[in-house]
Design a protein around this motif. Sequence first.
Motif, PDB file in Angstrom:
ATOM      1  N   SER A 117       3.036  12.746   2.750  1.00 30.27           N
ATOM      2  CA  SER A 117       2.835  13.645   1.602  1.00 30.27           C
ATOM      3  C   SER A 117       1.386  14.033   1.363  1.00 30.27           C
ATOM      4  N   ARG A 118       0.466  13.428   2.062  1.00 31.04           N
ATOM      5  CA  ARG A 118      -0.935  13.870   1.942  1.00 31.04           C
ATOM      6  C   ARG A 118      -1.029  15.326   2.376  1.00 31.04           C
ATOM      7  N   SER A 119      -1.966  16.042   1.775  1.00 27.31           N
ATOM      8  CA  SER A 119      -2.074  17.471   2.063  1.00 27.31           C
ATOM      9  C   SER A 119      -3.519  17.856   2.333  1.00 27.31           C
ATOM     10  N   GLN A 123       1.001  19.842   4.957  1.00 29.17           N
ATOM     11  CA  GLN A 123       1.337  18.554   4.365  1.00 29.17           C
ATOM     12  C   GLN A 123       1.847  17.637   5.469  1.00 29.17           C
ATOM     13  N   GLU A 130       6.611  18.510   3.807  1.00 31.11           N
ATOM     14  CA  GLU A 130       5.881  19.112   4.935  1.00 31.11           C
ATOM     15  C   GLU A 130       6.135  20.607   5.095  1.00 31.11           C
ATOM     16  N   SER A 146       0.083  16.731  -7.852  1.00 26.57           N
ATOM     17  CA  SER A 146       1.308  16.223  -7.241  1.00 26.57           C
ATOM     18  C   SER A 146       2.378  15.999  -8.303  1.00 26.57           C
ATOM     19  N   CYS A 158      -5.953  19.851  -6.751  1.00 26.50           N
ATOM     20  CA  CYS A 158      -4.683  19.482  -6.145  1.00 26.50           C
ATOM     21  C   CYS A 158      -3.852  18.780  -7.214  1.00 26.50           C
ATOM     22  N   TYR A 215       3.556  22.562  -1.355  1.00 26.09           N
ATOM     23  CA  TYR A 215       4.228  21.951  -0.229  1.00 26.09           C
ATOM     24  C   TYR A 215       5.191  20.884  -0.709  1.00 26.09           C
TER      25      TYR A 215
END
Lengths: 114, 115
Positions: free
Chosen positions: A72-74, A68, A52, A93, A91, A49
């Motif tokens: 930016s949290r998913s 997302q 979003e 990033s 996960c 992602y």
Amino acid sequence: KAGVTQTPRYLIKTRGQQVTLSCSPISGHRSVSWYQQTPGQGLQFLFEYFSETQRNKGNFPGRFSGRQFSNSRSEMNVSTLELGDSALYLCASSLEGGTWDTQYFGPGTRLTVL
Amino acid sequence: GNSVTQMEGPVTLSEEAFLTINCTYTATGYPSLFWYVQYPGEGLQLLLKATKADDKGSNKGFEATYRKETTSFHLEKGSVQVSDSAVYFCALSAYSGAGSYQLTFGKGTKLSVIP
């Protein structure tokens, strides 16, 4: 700077249930990717992602989904759990998600399906 | 598609021995190459990376050189320690369409270093 955090760290579910895993990326990182790690298949890409939007998806069934948020949290969701979904879900990033970009991994969520 | 092949483990070495873990890749375009390390019970940590041909990545005594002519990125360390015991993953990052990039991993090589 805080690293990538994942919650919960451990989960036990039964077949047929659904589960939601959460990932908070490093501050400022806009790309979040999810991977499944199993002893048999190794590390496999689930989806990525960015801002979003899902930009890419691996070869997993539609039971695996994600989203997302604007910060930016998913989250990753698995519906109708199967025994074979037992795995470590990682996960990662990165800033923008380019080839040169380093992906930073969280500690993972260990999912056990009984 | 893209793929990474690394030597099968497990590898057991005595402390201060020389380490080589072979890694070869297949990719379209110009991938970046990475070595990640996973300690027991933990996630993956970046060990080193190289983003173009002939680049050498290095960290904590580990080195790897991006060889485009042999499509290889072998990991080396001159003198291993017990604390280097872990699983090592070779990976490439390449364009996968729709403006996205993804990491493709090798199967991992488990290294055990004995005193």
